[in-house]
Design a protein around this motif. Structure first.
Motif: not given
Length: 286
Positions: A92-107
């Motif tokens: 809504a503010a014109g942004r897509a975030p980066l996401v730190r995932v919990p673990w290095n898993e493809p899913v």
């Protein structure tokens, strides 16, 4: 060392039943493109970290002037159930975030991208093969192994862009924060498709036997951070660093880090409350 293709500027339809969209014009492309433009110009990207799981906070962060915002699903309050809502609030503010995932898993990587992330920050990458696994999860076949599942395909014009377009737009940031990771950092930084190697200095110091020491009081920790930077320079890959304050960010950006996180939403909130009530204390009997 990034080898993904450049975004296709021609409007296309991917045949999936989703709407056609002109390449490179989605929120993900604009958000990742902001970092890429700064890096191409030799300028550091300055970002903010989010530990909270609140859509109002997410939209505020999305509207701020940071070059990137990271939603933390490893140590933050947000869960996978929260992520679509948080990505929508930032959108809504014109942004897509980066996401730190919990673990290095493809899913985990694929789910974050399906929810609308501009890229992923993948923790505890200890080898080149770990890095290749993260990269493969960021790209559709034949370049990778990401599964096709456009969550927003029926909702918005850029919700089901062609696979090659999405591959080109996504950022893959891998974290080096252990002794094994530092020992392999030259190989990690050279993996094609890795856009940045991001250091978690707290885990790095702990994992290398330096406890809670920082570069400010430990020459050994300083040397570790410099080792990562040198490896990234040799590979032509951006070096990133999680910083405790603006002074730290300015120091390491001056030394060559190209991605520096300078603020965390919970810390900003705490400092704002402390400042507000310090003013209250000066005016009221407390």
């Amino acid at each position: 060392m990034t080898t993904r293709p450049e975004p296709d500027p021609v409007a296309t339809s991917d045949g999936s039943g989703g709407p056609a969209s002109s390449g490179g014009e989605g929120v993900v492309a604009r958000s990742s493109g902001r970092l890429r433009r700064r890096w191409a110009a030799g300028q550091p990207a300055v970002g903010v970290w989010s530990m909270l799981a609140d859509p109002f906070v997410a939209e505020l962060l999305g509207a701020c002037d940071a070059d990137y915002v990271v939603l933390d699903l490893q140590h933050g309050a947000a869960t996978w159930a929260d992520l679509p809502m948080l990505c929508q609030a930032m959108r809504a503010a014109g942004r897509a975030p980066l996401v730190r995932v919990p673990w290095n898993e493809p899913v985990h990587v694929m789910r974050a991208l399906d929810c609308g992330a501009a890229g992923v920050v993948v923790p505890l990458v200890d080898s080149a093969e770990d890095a290749r696994s993260a990269v493969r999860a960021c790209a559709f076949p034949p370049a990778g192994e990401r599964s096709w599942g456009p969550m927003w395909g029926d909702v918005r014009a850029d919700g089901a862009l062609p696979p090659a377009q999405q591959d080109a737009d996504v950022l893959c940031v891998v974290m080096v924060e252990t002794r094994a990771g530092v020992d392999a950092v030259a190989e990690i930084a050279a993996v094609p498709g890795v856009d940045a190697v991001y250091v978690g200095p707290n885990d790095l110091a702990l994992g290398c036997g330096h406890g809670r020491a920082t570069y400010r009081d430990s020459a050994a920790v300083d040397a570790l951070l410099q080792q990562v930077l040198d490896a990234c320079r040799s590979a032509g890959t951006v070096a990133g660093l999680h910083c405790s304050d603006t002074e730290m960010a300015a120091h390491w950006a001056g030394r060559g880090y190209g991605m520096v996180t300078t603020a965390t939403d919970t810390t900003v909130l705490r400092h704002g409350l402390d400042a507000a009530f310090a003013e209250v204390a000066g005016r009221f009997d407390r």
